[in-house]
Design a protein around this motif. Structure first.
Motif, short mmCIF file in Angstrom:
data_model
loop_
_atom_site.label_atom_id
_atom_site.label_comp_id
_atom_site.label_asym_id
_atom_site.label_seq_id
_atom_site.Cartn_x
_atom_site.Cartn_y
_atom_site.Cartn_z
N VAL A 272 0.84 -1.20 0.00
CA VAL A 272 0.00 0.00 0.00
C VAL A 272 0.87 1.25 0.00
CG1 VAL A 272 -1.71 1.33 1.29
CG2 VAL A 272 -1.88 -1.17 1.19
N ALA A 273 1.89 1.26 0.85
CA ALA A 273 2.77 2.42 0.95
C ALA A 273 3.52 2.65 -0.37
CB ALA A 273 3.76 2.23 2.10
N ASP B 223 4.87 5.53 -5.16
CA ASP B 223 5.34 5.38 -6.54
C ASP B 223 4.23 5.10 -7.54
OD1 ASP B 223 7.99 5.69 -5.61
OD2 ASP B 223 8.10 3.55 -5.12
N GLY B 224 2.98 5.06 -7.09
CA GLY B 224 1.87 4.83 -8.01
C GLY B 224 1.29 3.43 -7.89
N GLY B 225 0.05 3.29 -8.39
CA GLY B 225 -0.68 2.05 -8.25
C GLY B 225 0.00 0.86 -8.89
N ARG B 226 0.63 1.04 -10.05
CA ARG B 226 1.25 -0.10 -10.73
C ARG B 226 2.46 -0.63 -9.93
NH1 ARG B 226 -1.08 -1.04 -15.41
NH2 ARG B 226 -2.21 0.65 -16.46
N ALA B 227 3.20 0.29 -9.32
CA ALA B 227 4.33 -0.14 -8.48
C ALA B 227 3.80 -0.89 -7.26
CB ALA B 227 5.15 1.07 -8.05
N HIS C 287 -5.56 -1.24 -7.57
CA HIS C 287 -6.12 -1.23 -8.93
C HIS C 287 -6.80 0.10 -9.22
CE1 HIS C 287 -5.43 -5.61 -9.33
NE2 HIS C 287 -5.60 -5.39 -10.62
N GLU C 288 -7.50 0.64 -8.23
CA GLU C 288 -8.13 1.96 -8.42
C GLU C 288 -7.07 3.04 -8.66
OE1 GLU C 288 -11.25 5.08 -6.30
OE2 GLU C 288 -10.72 3.20 -5.28
N LYS C 289 -5.99 3.00 -7.88
CA LYS C 289 -4.92 3.98 -8.07
C LYS C 289 -4.26 3.83 -9.44
CE LYS C 289 -2.19 5.63 -5.10
NZ LYS C 289 -2.82 6.97 -4.97
N ALA C 290 -4.26 2.59 -9.96
CA ALA C 290 -3.67 2.34 -11.27
C ALA C 290 -4.62 2.68 -12.41
CB ALA C 290 -3.23 0.88 -11.37
#
Length: 381
Positions: free
Chosen positions: A306-307, A312-316, A339-342
């Motif tokens: 999560v952190a 660094d973004g959802g994919r990371a 997945h939402e962040k990505a």
């Protein structure tokens, strides 16, 4: 008599009775009877020496029990039935009681119950109400726990990490009934911190205080769970935050980092941010790296993902999540968030719904269900 003072004195009084010759189970029963009498006493009956009063009352209760047991008459003859008048014994055996109640032979549930009863001084009824179980059920659990530790030598050292684990379990149980278990856990951990100069005890106390500071903002007036990112930070208890940070800094300065100190450092970074956007996620990832190094705990790895997603973004974050067992509790919820962040709202909505079906409590289930519904709306808003 002040209930908190009575609970603080309970383990000391048990220690006095054991030193006088009582076995642990009988001593604990006698002290509980004395505590009940103390709680029932009016202000006018408040003794000048509360500990001395409790020792005297508990010892008499113990002797009454011995005298009523025909099978133990031989033992009674060997007892110093009425100790000579004088000051109450000052030896504090509270630390030994912590070790005894967190004995490896006990299940976590039994260790929790015995700790709250013997060290916390709570009655069986209070513990049963806190755990939402019948009083008879809790009485049986405590009795089994006392039998399990009956033959444990009083002077045998215990496992300190188990003691801390039991205290943290008490804290995480939350609260219900007429006993707030989060506050009780903090009280007991403060007590333990006063008995030992250990960095991890300080780390655990700091962790509890920092989590407790956010408690007023965790739930809405309707009982709705409010995630950290959406909490009203003006409702956080700044005094508890300041105390927790001060305790943590003193512990970290000794350069003997362990698990609870690392967790407290993460909590302190969250507490230090005036808004979710100001959170130092890069430093939090670094502290999770330390926590994983120390414990190799899969939950720590999950929280680290999560952190990473925030830093660094959802994919990371999803890449970090790919190294973790999908059967872990909360995996689906974390995967949904990442997945939402990505940018994959469809997958996120399904994952939120999946997570809701296996949620551990109603508040979490309702929150995840709302998240799924939000993403499934035509506008996504």
């Amino acid at each position: 008599m002040d209930p908190q003072l009575v609970r603080e004195l309970a383990p000391q009084v048990i220690g006095v009775l054991v030193r006088r010759g009582a076995d642990f189970a009988s001593a604990e029963d006698a002290v509980q009877e004395a505590l009940l009498k103390a709680w029932q006493a009016g202000v006018s009956d408040l003794p000048a020496d509360p500990k001395g009063w409790l020792v005297t009352t508990a010892w008499r209760k113990y002797l009454d029990a011995v005298r009523s047991d025909v099978a133990r008459r031989g033992r009674e003859e060997k007892l110093d039935l009425e100790p000579a008048p004088g000051p109450t014994e000052q030896a504090d055996d509270t630390l030994r009681l912590y070790f005894l109640c967190a004995h490896p032979s006990l299940s976590p549930a039994s260790a929790l119950a015995l700790t709250l009863r013997a060290v916390g001084g709570l009655t069986t009824r209070q513990i049963a109400a806190a755990y939402l179980v019948p009083e008879a059920t809790m009485a049986q659990r405590i009795s089994r726990a006392k039998r399990a530790v009956a033959e444990v030598r009083w002077d045998r050292p215990g496992d300190f990490s188990t003691v801390l684990k039991v205290l943290y379990l008490v804290f995480n149980e939350g609260y219900s009934g007429d006993v707030d278990l989060t506050l009780e856990a903090i009280r007991l951990t403060r007590q333990l911190a006063g008995l030992t100069d250990d960095e991890e005890v300080a780390g655990l106390l700091a962790l509890m205080l920092l989590h407790q500071a956010r408690r007023p903002a965790r739930f809405g007036a309707d009982g709705r769970l409010i995630p950290l990112a959406e909490q009203d930070r003006s409702r956080w208890n700044t005094s508890l935050i300041a105390e927790g940070v001060e305790i943590l800094q003193a512990a970290l300065s000794r350069d003997r980092l362990e698990e609870y100190q690392a967790q407290a450092a993460i909590a302190a970074l969250h507490a230090d941010a005036r808004s979710v956007g100001e959170t130092d996620w890069v430093q939090i990832v670094g502290w999770y790296d330390e926590l994983v190094r120390l414990t190799d705990n899969p939950v720590a790895r999950l929280n680290r993902a999560v952190a990473v997603g925030e830093a660094d973004g959802g994919r990371a974050g999803l890449a970090a999540l790919g190294e973790i067992d999908p059967g872990l509790p909360r995996f689906a919820a974390v995967s949904a968030h990442l997945h939402e962040k990505a940018g994959d709202a469809v997958a996120a909505a399904q994952l939120y719904a999946d997570a809701a079906r296996v949620a551990g409590n109603a508040a979490e289930r309702d929150h995840l269900t709302r998240q799924a519904a939000r993403l499934r709306q035509p506008t996504g808003g």
